[in-house]
Design an enzyme around this catalytic site. Structure first.
Site, PDB file in Angstrom:
ATOM      1  N   ILE A  17       0.833  -1.207   0.000  1.00  0.00           N
ATOM      2  CA  ILE A  17       0.000   0.000   0.000  1.00  0.00           C
ATOM      3  C   ILE A  17       0.865   1.254   0.000  1.00  0.00           C
ATOM      4  O   ILE A  17       0.571   2.221  -0.701  1.00  0.00           O
ATOM      5  CB  ILE A  17      -0.944   0.000   1.221  1.00  0.00           C
ATOM      6  N   SER A 140      -7.989   0.114  10.592  1.00  0.00           N
ATOM      7  CA  SER A 140      -8.356  -1.101   9.877  1.00  0.00           C
ATOM      8  C   SER A 140      -9.838  -1.377  10.015  1.00  0.00           C
ATOM      9  O   SER A 140     -10.491  -0.903  10.956  1.00  0.00           O
ATOM     10  CB  SER A 140      -7.563  -2.296  10.452  1.00  0.00           C
ATOM     11  N   TYR A 153      -3.483  -7.584  16.883  1.00  0.00           N
ATOM     12  CA  TYR A 153      -3.400  -6.636  15.762  1.00  0.00           C
ATOM     13  C   TYR A 153      -4.647  -5.750  15.770  1.00  0.00           C
ATOM     14  O   TYR A 153      -4.547  -4.512  15.696  1.00  0.00           O
ATOM     15  CB  TYR A 153      -3.299  -7.395  14.437  1.00  0.00           C
TER      16      TYR A 153
END
Length: 255
Positions: A17, A140, A153
């Site tokens: 990305i 996210s 995460y």
């Protein structure tokens, strides 16, 4: 937000990305500095896009962060700090005694959360001095719904999401012109997600939506499936959890 003429620093910019973002920022008239830990990947990125400035730097290292700040100062500073670097460790059963889980969790929190705060603190006065400065923090889809396979995460991204919202409000109270964006990608086809199943968005499509959000001053930029998960989780949280954690994930934990 106008991107033409802006100077952008992208952490974790040598692949995935970050590299695609560098490409599209350049195409929109910005100048770009990328960082990363792997010199070989940085050299490859420079061959692809010679206009890029590449600096080897590890966001998890406080000394590297200080050196990076000084190097950027010498290059004339930046208008936009894009905190893109992130790490994801292997799935671990949280229900068993496992020392590796603590080590992995600490690593994810350090890179995905604490390192972002460190860089923001270093660069905030520089960004305040610009006519139109910005910070971009990457959270996210998993900051909305927990993942059984990527538990810590997801937790690191939740922490970053709350911090991002608070930072934005603090700067507004201080009457600062620095804009704070939150980028929420879905599952994107990168080296980090190679072993993951599910529909994956291309880096090109993800960054295209991200750039459009910046240009429209969309402070919370939800891309692709993140939009669906955001709405669905507000209405049907149990259903959303089950969709994000299919039965096959249970087998991974039990194995």
């Amino acid at each position: 937000m106008e991107l033409k003429g802006k100077k952008v620093l992208i952490t974790g910019g040598a692949s995935g990305i970050g590299l695609e973002a560098a490409k599209q920022f350049l195409a929109n008239g910005a100048s770009v500095i990328i960082t990363g830990r792997n010199q070989e990947k940085l050299d490859e990125a420079r061959k692809l896009y010679p206009a890029i400035t590449a600096i080897k730097s590890d966001v998890s290292d406080a000394g590297d962060a200080q050196k990076l700040f000084k190097q950027v100062q010498q290059l004339g500073g930046i208008d936009i700090l894009y905190n893109n670097a992130g790490v994801l460790t292997n799935p671990i059963n949280l229900g068993t005694a496992n020392g590796q889980h603590f080590e992995d969790a600490a690593y994810e929190i350090n890179v995905n959360y604490l390192a972002v705060i460190r860089l923001n603190n270093l660069f905030i006065d520089m960004l305040k001095s610009r006519a139109e400065g910005a910070i971009i923090n990457t959270t996210s889809l998993l900051s909305y719904v927990p993942s059984l396979l990527e538990a810590t995460y997801a937790a690191s991204k939740v922490a970053l999401q709350f911090y991002t919202k608070a930072l934005r409000k603090h700067l507004q109270i201080l009457d600062s012109s620095v804009k704070v964006f939150e980028l929420l990608p879905p599952l994107v086809a990168t080296e980090m997600t190679t072993d993951m199943n599910g529909k994956k968005m291309t880096t090109a499509d993800m960054v295209k939506g991200f750039i459009a959000g910046l240009q429209n001053d969309q402070l919370t930029i939800r891309i692709g499936d993140t939009k669906t998960v955001y709405i669905l989780n507000r209405l049907f949280p149990k259903l959303t959890f089950n969709l994000a954690n299919p039965k096959k994930s249970y087998k991974v934990i039990a194995s």
